[in-house]
Design an enzyme around this catalytic site. Structure first.
Site, mmCIF file in Angstrom:
data_model
loop_
_atom_site.group_PDB
_atom_site.id
_atom_site.type_symbol
_atom_site.label_atom_id
_atom_site.label_comp_id
_atom_site.label_asym_id
_atom_site.label_seq_id
_atom_site.Cartn_x
_atom_site.Cartn_y
_atom_site.Cartn_z
ATOM 1 N N GLY A 140 12.875 5.668 60.622
ATOM 2 C CA GLY A 140 13.949 5.751 59.425
ATOM 3 C C GLY A 140 13.070 6.241 58.173
ATOM 4 N N GLY A 355 33.992 -11.089 37.097
ATOM 5 C CA GLY A 355 34.748 -12.009 37.791
ATOM 6 C C GLY A 355 35.797 -11.433 38.739
ATOM 7 N N GLU A 383 16.074 8.505 51.033
ATOM 8 C CA GLU A 383 15.001 9.173 50.312
ATOM 9 C C GLU A 383 13.889 8.256 50.041
ATOM 10 O OE1 GLU A 383 14.839 12.538 49.546
ATOM 11 O OE2 GLU A 383 16.794 12.266 50.922
#
Length: 406
Positions: A140, A355, A383
């Site tokens: 990755g 909320g 990136e």
């Protein structure tokens, strides 16, 4: 807050980008979040406008500019295409990050072409939409672990391997595929190759279903004996151990500030909508009073605002350094790390402050806070993850190599 004035020559660009974000991106944001993998046809009308903006030196997309180190002459203090692109990106991502990532001819692969291509290649690929394929199933953030191979066979390179998480992979005309010429030579052998869509053996195997940025397609490819003309290798074909991973890192020096700019734009959208809700609730945001002397919601908002401003300034610095041909690897990673983390925190905290209005799904304004919270997370990941950026920053500050500091 510190507010730097936008350079005069970029003000029209910023205004145009904001207009696009207001009239096109934001109104269609929820529609294409729900209709994942459907191409936003509304973007087609932007093609001519973007081409004109880029031709005028003010590209406002996600990858039109580049960090070119050749030449090196002293041109003084320049505000050039990198700063223009960053400013435009901030405005467009105030509208919608997914839309920005699927804008025609503004792909991340265009950054690789702009950064390391020869003049002949720049002309040959001009006007093409290019995606970028680095990530593989087994690697990755460690781009140096790329296993996709490129073998020279006459006038062609033969590519074999697998690529995942290719942004705009289905829609782009070209894909810049990073592959190694020699696995035994390490990082120095990893080079970018421009692969045209429709090339035999270059197979699209799936489109990913994602948490956020759903307006943008994310593809996976398999390469089986894909023959690419040798002139489609970007930059220098020689394996130079001294330069090492320069081609890849030079591209990242450009794309990381752009991703930081995306995060800055999204964070600003969250803050603006949350400010409206705070003021509608009758809570005063006093610019002259210290945070501890204000309502808890106002105090928290000020903290988020300061975090956003720090990320914005770091991003502008990294882009300015690229325009002035100053090495900006440290600043690019600092901007990406700060903006990515701040964006996620700002988005989630704004949902909390809003909320039920922030958690519920809606079409406009506060109703998009839920979506923006989902979009934000990828900006801290792709990136180069937060951890990778911190590692790069530590190496630069301490003067350590990747072998010395892992």
């Amino acid at each position: 807050m510190i507010n730097l004035e936008t350079p005069k020559k970029f003000r029209r660009l910023v205004e145009q980008a904001h207009q696009v974000a207001t009239e096109l991106f934001r109104p269609n944001s929820r529609r294409y979040d729900r209709a994942e993998h459907v191409y936003p046809k509304e973007l087609d009308m932007l093609g001519a406008l973007l081409d004109g903006m880029n031709a005028g030196g003010g590209g406002g997309g996600a990858g039109a500019a580049g960090v070119r180190r050749n030449g090196g002459e002293d041109e003084g203090n320049r505000n050039g295409s990198n700063l223009a692109t960053v400013l435009g990106t901030m405005e467009l991502c105030w509208g919608d990050v997914g839309f920005l990532l699927t804008m025609p001819r503004q792909g991340l692969g265009n950054s690789a072409i702009a950064s390391v291509a020869t003049d002949e290649q720049l002309e040959r690929f001009k006007g093409k939409w290019a995606a970028m394929a680095i990530t593989e199933p087994h690697c990755g953030s460690d781009s140096a672990a790329i296993r996709t191979t490129a073998r020279l066979d006459g006038d062609h390179y033969v590519l074999n391997g697998e690529k995942i998480y290719v942004t705009a992979g289905e829609r782009a005309e070209l894909v810049v595929v990073w592959a190694t010429l020699d696995r035994n030579a390490g990082r120095a052998a990893i080079k970018p190759f421009v692969v045209e869509k429709g090339t035999p053996g270059f197979e699209l195997v799936r489109l990913e279903h994602k948490l956020g940025i759903r307006a943008s397609d994310t593809a996976a490819f398999v390469l089986k004996d894909v023959r690419v003309p040798r002139e489609n290798l970007l930059g220098d074909p020689a394996i130079n151990v001294d330069k090492g991973f320069a081609g890849v890192m030079q591209t990242f020096d450009n794309t990381r500030p752009l991703v930081a700019a995306m995060a800055v734009g999204l964070a600003r959208a969250c803050l603006e909508e949350t400010r409206k809700l705070i003021e509608q609730a009758g809570i005063e945001l006093d610019d002259d009073a210290p945070a501890y002397a204000q309502h808890a919601a106002a105090s928290e908002y000020r903290r988020l605002e300061a975090d956003y401003e720090a990320a914005r300034l770091l991003t502008l610095q990294a882009a300015w350094m690229a325009d002035n041909r100053k090495p900006n690897s440290l600043q690019a990673s600092m901007a990406k790390a700060k903006a990515g983390r701040s964006c996620v925190e700002v988005a989630l905290k704004c949902v909390e402050l809003a909320g039920t209005l922030g958690y519920a799904e809606g079409e406009h304004g506060a109703g998009l806070l839920e979506k923006w919270a989902r979009d934000a997370k990828i900006l801290d990941i792709f990136e180069g993850t937060q951890q990778i950026q911190q590692l790069i920053i530590a190496r630069r500050l301490l003067g350590k190599t990747s072998a010395e500091l892992k």
